[in-house]
Each structure stands twice: as structure tokens, then as C-alpha cells.
Write a protein that holds these residues in place. Structure first.
Motif, short mmCIF file in Angstrom:
data_model
loop_
_atom_site.label_atom_id
_atom_site.label_comp_id
_atom_site.label_asym_id
_atom_site.label_seq_id
_atom_site.Cartn_x
_atom_site.Cartn_y
_atom_site.Cartn_z
N ASN A 80 -5.45 -11.89 4.99
CA ASN A 80 -5.98 -12.26 6.31
C ASN A 80 -5.11 -11.79 7.47
N GLY A 81 -4.66 -10.55 7.37
CA GLY A 81 -3.89 -9.98 8.46
C GLY A 81 -2.43 -10.35 8.50
N LEU A 82 -1.95 -11.08 7.49
CA LEU A 82 -0.54 -11.44 7.44
C LEU A 82 0.32 -10.19 7.38
N THR A 83 1.33 -10.12 8.19
CA THR A 83 2.22 -8.96 8.21
C THR A 83 3.09 -8.96 6.96
N VAL A 84 3.03 -7.87 6.23
CA VAL A 84 3.81 -7.72 5.01
C VAL A 84 4.82 -6.60 5.21
N PRO A 85 6.08 -6.80 4.90
CA PRO A 85 7.07 -5.73 5.07
C PRO A 85 6.66 -4.47 4.32
N SER A 86 6.72 -3.35 5.01
CA SER A 86 6.35 -2.07 4.41
C SER A 86 7.55 -1.39 3.78
N GLN A 87 7.33 -0.77 2.63
CA GLN A 87 8.38 -0.01 1.96
C GLN A 87 8.29 1.48 2.25
N ALA A 88 7.20 1.90 2.92
CA ALA A 88 6.95 3.33 3.10
C ALA A 88 8.07 4.01 3.88
N SER A 89 8.49 3.45 4.99
CA SER A 89 9.53 4.09 5.80
C SER A 89 10.87 4.12 5.07
N PHE A 90 11.15 3.08 4.27
CA PHE A 90 12.39 3.05 3.51
C PHE A 90 12.40 4.14 2.44
N ILE A 91 11.24 4.34 1.80
CA ILE A 91 11.15 5.38 0.78
C ILE A 91 11.31 6.76 1.42
N ASP A 92 10.70 6.95 2.60
CA ASP A 92 10.85 8.23 3.29
C ASP A 92 12.32 8.51 3.62
N THR A 93 13.01 7.50 4.14
CA THR A 93 14.44 7.65 4.45
C THR A 93 15.25 7.93 3.19
N PHE A 94 14.90 7.25 2.13
CA PHE A 94 15.55 7.46 0.83
C PHE A 94 15.40 8.92 0.38
N TYR A 95 14.19 9.45 0.47
CA TYR A 95 13.93 10.83 0.06
C TYR A 95 14.71 11.83 0.91
N GLN A 96 14.85 11.54 2.18
CA GLN A 96 15.53 12.48 3.09
C GLN A 96 17.01 12.66 2.76
N GLN A 97 17.58 11.73 2.00
CA GLN A 97 19.00 11.80 1.70
C GLN A 97 19.32 12.59 0.43
N PHE A 98 18.27 13.12 -0.22
CA PHE A 98 18.51 13.88 -1.44
C PHE A 98 18.84 15.34 -1.14
N ASP A 99 19.55 15.92 -2.07
CA ASP A 99 19.83 17.35 -2.04
C ASP A 99 18.50 18.10 -1.94
N SER A 100 18.47 19.17 -1.17
CA SER A 100 17.22 19.91 -0.95
C SER A 100 16.66 20.52 -2.24
N SER A 101 17.50 20.69 -3.26
CA SER A 101 17.04 21.26 -4.53
C SER A 101 16.34 20.24 -5.42
N ILE A 102 16.47 18.96 -5.08
CA ILE A 102 15.80 17.92 -5.85
C ILE A 102 14.41 17.71 -5.27
N ARG A 103 13.41 17.73 -6.13
CA ARG A 103 12.04 17.56 -5.67
C ARG A 103 11.71 16.07 -5.53
N LYS A 104 11.28 15.72 -4.34
CA LYS A 104 10.86 14.35 -4.07
C LYS A 104 9.34 14.30 -4.12
N ILE A 105 8.79 13.52 -5.01
CA ILE A 105 7.34 13.47 -5.20
C ILE A 105 6.78 12.25 -4.49
N ASP A 106 6.02 12.49 -3.44
CA ASP A 106 5.45 11.42 -2.63
C ASP A 106 4.16 10.95 -3.29
N VAL A 107 4.19 9.74 -3.88
CA VAL A 107 3.00 9.21 -4.54
C VAL A 107 2.27 8.21 -3.66
N TYR A 108 2.83 7.94 -2.50
CA TYR A 108 2.22 6.94 -1.61
C TYR A 108 0.78 7.32 -1.25
N HIS A 109 0.58 8.56 -0.86
CA HIS A 109 -0.73 8.95 -0.36
C HIS A 109 -1.78 9.01 -1.47
#
Length: 382
Positions: free
Chosen positions: A156-185
Motif C-alpha cells: 500500500n505504498g509503504l516506502t521500502v529501502p531499495s538495493q538497486a543503487s547500492f548494487i550499482d555502486t558495488f559494481y562500479q568498484q570492480f576491476d574493469s576486466s570483471i564482468r558485472k551482470i545486471d539482473v535487475y532489469h
């Protein structure tokens, strides 16, 4: 007089039995307090440092506390009646939350934990170091919780903490040679389908298949199309979320088995247990556990090695938590060997378990909460 003496004797025996029962209960209570005290000491010792030496101590402490919690709660006489009664009263009063579990008409949902940015950063650094040590092609998948897709709509519209931005930030910290697979979408576009369990926090076999299709393309293969699988509904279950509240109004979940008649099959599965024994297993095995994830690979353990009848010499190393159990069978169609390491069960450095250089690819697949605790990845590097 004889009757009176006999009655007194019975009274004495009754008193003695009560005293004996009280002593036993007292011993059990003190034993429980002692276990919690020792666990607390271990936990305090861990706070003094994050070294691997203290990590094993902390993992042991956590395991002890879990076992004691089960003994006190799930095994306590009347526990189900109490929890079910509380849930019934909450539901009758039009409430929608019991502890951390939200009650909706369609599913049960666990309130998502706030991910720790610093821990995620430490985990990314740990995985970067691991990749640089071996230079084996590596992919990473962080799986968001079901509340990411169903929370706002069902609550009913209750605000739930999102993990999406945290996962994006997490992915950005990896070595460019490591493939980050975005399964969110891909998961977001499939929310109308049965991709997450209704009574358990993990995804379903179909949810795992949707992610497999995306992941395997990033790993260099064409996915096996859905119409090549025979899907069997082998049973129903109520998962960990249900066990926490015993809410009866949500339908039970199903366990699905995906078989590819024209594809590869496992030829041998060996599980390496904590006591040093090696156990033969099969995919989709019947188990006595209430954990549905155990149906796919069996009870959680440190290491499982799967051999297939493929002639290819490509080998896959999977570093995972329980989320990955139902996705691993899909990878059998592409690799002659799959080594599965459960990072939440590790008690030895990875170099003592396997030779990482023997593997063609590495897949690290866990839910976001597992990545948010760097302790889970201490043993992957020497």
C-alpha cells in the motif's frame, strides 16, 4: 496407619520427582546461558579485529547461536500455536507485519536490510584481489531481494529501502576486466511471472532460468531455449518466511525440475562435507530437510564437484550462497565440470580446496545481503 505411610511415601516420591525435574530444567537453562555467554565472548573477540583467525571463531559462534535459537524457538512445545496465534490476531486487526515479515494476499516478504556501503566496498576489493591473483575470466551477479520488485505495490505504498543503487555502486568498484551482470532489469520485466517464491526469500526455478539466459550470454554461450526443457512440478513447500510467522493465507510454493532430454547430463556429483567425508549425490534429490534449496544440490556444504558427459574441457567455478542452488543445473549444458563453493560454508582457504587456475571461468553469484558482509569472502584469497 499402613495406608498413611504408603501415601506419605508417594508424596515423597512425587516431591523427589519434581525436584529432579527442576534440577534438569535448571541444568538446561544454565547450559543455554553458558552457550550464549561463550558465543558472546566469541563475538566480542571478533570485534577486536577482522582477521581470518577471528573470522573462523565468529562463524563457529554464529552456528552455535543458530542451533540454540532453533532449540529455544522451533523445538519449544507450543511455539507454533503461539506464533500462529499472534499472526492470526495481527491479521484479524488488519495488521500486515509480524516481526520482519510483511503479510500480503499474494506473498510474504521480509523487510530488506539496509546494505552496508563500506562492507560492499571491502567485498569488491576482496574480489578484485582474488581476480588479480589468478587472472581467470570472472563474472559477478548480485541478486536483489523480492521486496525490490513487489514491496511498494503490495504494501500500500509503504516506502521500502531499495538495493538497486547500492548494487550499482558495488559494481562500479570492480576491476574493469570483471564482468558485472545486471539482473535487475530482467527480473523487473518478469515480475508478473512466478520468479520469486511466495513463502521464501529466494527466487524460483523460473526466476533462476531468466537470470541464466542473461548470464550465460555474458559468459560466451547461447542459452538453451525454454522449449527444450521439460518442466515438472515435483512438490510444494512453505519456506523460511512462512516458518517465521505461520501465515496460512498465502499459497504454498512449488519445486520445479528442469530437464533437457537432448542435452548434457551429470555423470558424477561429489559433495565434500565438513567432517572430511565425501558423499555421492544426484541433482534434484529427495532430502529430509525443510530447506527447498537443498532439493537441487543437497544440503549446503563447503564444496561440490559436478562432472557432465560433455566432451568440452571447459570448467566453471561457482562461488555462491544458497541463491545459486537452483541455477547451477542450467550450467550443466555448457561445462564438463562445475565446482560449487558455498562461501557461507567455507572453513578452509580456497587454495586448499581447489586449484583455481584449472578453471576456464568463475561465476560469483550471491544475494546482495551476502555481498554486504565481507567476512563471507575472507577465504577466497590466501
Amino acid at each position: 496407619m499402613k495406608f498413611k505411610r504408603k501415601k506419605n511415601r508417594k508424596n515423597r516420591m512425587s516431591v523427589e520427582r519434581r525436584h529432579k525435574a527442576n534440577r534438569i530444567c535448571g541444568i538446561l537453562v544454565w547450559a543455554i546461558l553458558l552457550v550464549y555467554g561463550v558465543s558472546a565472548i566469541f563475538a566480542y573477540a571478533f570485534t577486536l579485529g577482522n582477521s581470518r583467525d577471528t573470522f573462523l571463531l565468529k562463524r563457529f559462534s554464529d552456528a552455535v547461536q543458530r542451533n540454540v535459537d532453533v532449540a529455544i524457538t522451533e523445538k519449544t512445545v507450543g511455539r507454533d500455536a503461539f506464533v500462529g496465534g499472534v499472526t492470526a490476531m495481527v491479521s484479524f486487526a488488519n495488521g500486515f507485519r509480524v516481526g520482519d515479515i510483511y503479510l500480503t494476499e499474494e506473498r510474504l516478504m521480509e523487510y530488506p536490510k539496509q546494505l552496508d556501503v563500506n562492507q560492499l566496498s571491502d567485498t569488491a576489493n576482496q574480489l578484485n584481489d582474488f581476480y588479480r591473483s589468478y587472472q581467470v575470466p570472472m563474472c559477478v551477479i548480485a541478486v536483489p531481494s523480492a521486496s525490490e520488485f513487489y514491496g511498494t505495490e503490495l504494501l500500500n505504498g509503504l516506502t521500502v529501502p531499495s538495493q538497486a543503487s547500492f548494487i550499482d555502486t558495488f559494481y562500479q568498484q570492480f576491476d574493469s576486466s570483471i564482468r558485472k551482470i545486471d539482473v535487475y532489469h530482467v527480473l523487473y520485466t518478469m515480475t508478473d511471472s512466478y520468479i520469486y517464491n511466495r513463502t521464501d526469500s529466494r527466487w524460483t526455478g523460473y526466476g533462476a532460468y531468466c537470470v541464466y539466459c542473461v548470464a550465460i550470454q555474458k559468459m560466451g554461450f547461447a542459452p538453451v531455449s525454454y522449449d527444450q526443457y521439460i518442466v515438472q512440478h515435483t512438490g510444494t513447500f512453505r519456506g523460511k518466511l512462512y516458518e517465521s510467522c505461520l501465515y496460512q493465507s498465502v499459497a504454498a510454493d512449488t519445486i520445479d525440475v528442469y530437464t533437457c532430454p537432448s542435452g548434457a547430463e551429470e555423470t558424477e556429483i561429489l559433495a565434500y562435507l565438513a567432517d572430511g567425508t565425501v558423499e555421492e549425490r544426484h541433482l534434484y534429490q529427495e532430502t529430509e530437510t525443510e530447506d527447498p534449496a537443498a532439493y537441487y544440490l543437497g544440503e549446503s556444504c563447503e564444496k561440490i564437484v559436478i562432472q557432465t558427459d560433455l566432451e568440452s574441457q571447459r570448467k566453471l567455478l561457482v562461488l555462491k550462497d544458497s541463491y545459486a542452488d537452483c541455477i547451477v543445473p542450467f550450467f550443466l549444458q555448457h561445462y564438463s565440470e562445475i565446482c560449487v563453493i558455498d562461501v557461507t560454508e567455507m572453513q578452509h582457504p580456497l587454495s586448499e580446496l581447489i586449484d583455481v587456475s584449472e578453471y576456464s571461468q568463475i561465476l560469483v553469484l550471491c544475494d546482495a545481503d551476502t555481498f554486504s558482509d565481507v567476512r563471507n569472502f575472507y577465504y577466497i584469497c590466501d
